[in-house]
Design an enzyme around this catalytic site. Sequence first.
Site, short mmCIF file in Angstrom:
data_model
loop_
_atom_site.label_atom_id
_atom_site.label_comp_id
_atom_site.label_asym_id
_atom_site.label_seq_id
_atom_site.Cartn_x
_atom_site.Cartn_y
_atom_site.Cartn_z
N ILE A 101 2.42 2.88 2.42
CA ILE A 101 3.66 2.79 3.21
C ILE A 101 4.59 1.74 2.60
O ILE A 101 5.80 1.97 2.46
CB ILE A 101 3.34 2.48 4.69
CG1 ILE A 101 2.55 3.66 5.29
CG2 ILE A 101 4.62 2.21 5.49
CD1 ILE A 101 1.96 3.40 6.67
N ARG B 168 -3.05 -8.88 -1.32
CA ARG B 168 -4.27 -9.63 -1.63
C ARG B 168 -4.65 -9.39 -3.09
O ARG B 168 -4.99 -10.30 -3.81
CB ARG B 168 -5.40 -9.17 -0.70
CG ARG B 168 -6.43 -10.21 -0.48
CD ARG B 168 -7.33 -9.83 0.63
NE ARG B 168 -7.60 -8.38 0.57
CZ ARG B 168 -8.64 -7.81 1.14
NH1 ARG B 168 -9.47 -8.53 1.84
NH2 ARG B 168 -8.84 -6.51 1.08
N GLY C 3 0.87 -1.19 0.00
CA GLY C 3 0.00 0.00 0.00
C GLY C 3 0.90 1.23 0.00
O GLY C 3 2.06 1.16 -0.41
N ARG D 131 1.31 -3.82 12.54
CA ARG D 131 0.59 -4.15 13.76
C ARG D 131 1.11 -5.48 14.29
O ARG D 131 1.29 -6.44 13.52
CB ARG D 131 -0.91 -4.27 13.49
CG ARG D 131 -1.62 -2.95 13.29
CD ARG D 131 -1.72 -2.15 14.59
NE ARG D 131 -2.41 -0.90 14.39
CZ ARG D 131 -1.83 0.26 14.06
NH1 ARG D 131 -0.53 0.33 13.89
NH2 ARG D 131 -2.55 1.35 13.92
N HIS E 193 6.89 1.46 19.24
CA HIS E 193 5.88 1.92 18.27
C HIS E 193 6.11 3.39 17.87
O HIS E 193 5.25 4.25 18.07
CB HIS E 193 4.46 1.72 18.84
CG HIS E 193 3.41 1.60 17.77
ND1 HIS E 193 2.27 0.86 17.92
CD2 HIS E 193 3.32 2.16 16.52
CE1 HIS E 193 1.52 0.95 16.82
NE2 HIS E 193 2.15 1.73 15.96
N ALA F 188 7.49 4.28 14.60
CA ALA F 188 7.84 4.45 13.17
C ALA F 188 7.34 5.77 12.60
O ALA F 188 8.01 6.40 11.79
CB ALA F 188 7.35 3.27 12.35
N GLU G 110 0.67 -5.52 22.72
CA GLU G 110 1.17 -4.18 23.05
C GLU G 110 0.37 -3.52 24.18
O GLU G 110 -0.86 -3.53 24.12
CB GLU G 110 1.03 -3.34 21.76
CG GLU G 110 1.96 -2.20 21.68
CD GLU G 110 1.99 -1.64 20.26
OE1 GLU G 110 2.19 -2.41 19.29
OE2 GLU G 110 1.82 -0.43 20.13
#
Length: 327
Positions: free
Chosen positions: A163, A183, A161, A245, A292, A294, A274
């Site tokens: 990112i 997908r 996608g 995630r 977390h 990024a 998390e």
Amino acid sequence: MGNYSAQKPRVLLTEPIFPEVHKLLEQHTCLTIGERGTLNTENELLKQIAGYEGILSMLSNPFTAKVINAAQNLKVIANHAVGYNNIDTEACKKKNIRVANTPGVLTNATADGTLALMLSCLRNIPQADRFVRAAKFDGWHPTGFLGMELTGKNLGVLGLGQIGKAVATRCKAFGMQVFYHNRNRLSLNLEKELGVTYCASVEDLAKKADILTLHCPLTEETHHLIDKSVFSVMKNNAWLINATRGPVVKESDLAEALHSGKIAGAGLDVYEFEPHILDRLMSAPNTILLPHIASATRETRLKMGMLAAGAILKELCNTELEHNFVV
Ligand code: DGY
């Protein structure tokens, strides 16, 4: 919490973000700001949700069907994240509650963060820093802290996608071959333009990759998509990078793959449970663990806050600011 005003819509920001965003919301709404960490459970949200027409939420706030069903006046939840797996969107649809997120504005920061994690892993950067601070540096060493270079290696991108593409573009600049699995396959023209090669399955991608980097959203289909069956086909000198995630990876299987040397190492920004991290992962060799971060640049986090606030104001005050609804 409280602070009621009859004229303005009541909005809950679940924890403090930037003063600029607070100010914008305060101009148009009756704003309550929650204390950090106090709204990370279903129970706490259940106690609060009836009082608000709009909520600006964090990815750590679980808006389950039970929570959504307890809402009485809620019209919009704007998540301060591109991922919105913490919100039951089906339950929101049934109650005509709109859901917004913050795509686009964090693409570059997250891709930069992913590269920083990748390079830190491959070049032992945190370990080298600790070595110097421990006063162990005795001069240039011909075989000290040897890593692996990116040039000529295969990058496997799971989820090409926005990112994923930004990571791929950066890695191509380092001279990597880029493979991907999605997908839905991209058009041949787009594949050519990006210089990426499609793999028909996650396993095919995992077999090819020297570095497997995860950028798919967390959904029912991607939950535990990376487990021991994937680690078993990865090269022994391959690395896993996860800045999407945590639950996309079955963390106990990853810890096993790291301890047994099935893969070379991992760079993780996110965790299955998390903020809890499995002890077996904490003690795993060749593993860099980040909290977390990024997307954590000032510019990006401010834009995320403004975009989320824009959705609240669009829905509750008909104010036209930039926003993005997913439901
Ligand atoms: C997101 O937006 O989904 C990120 O994980 C937050 O940095």
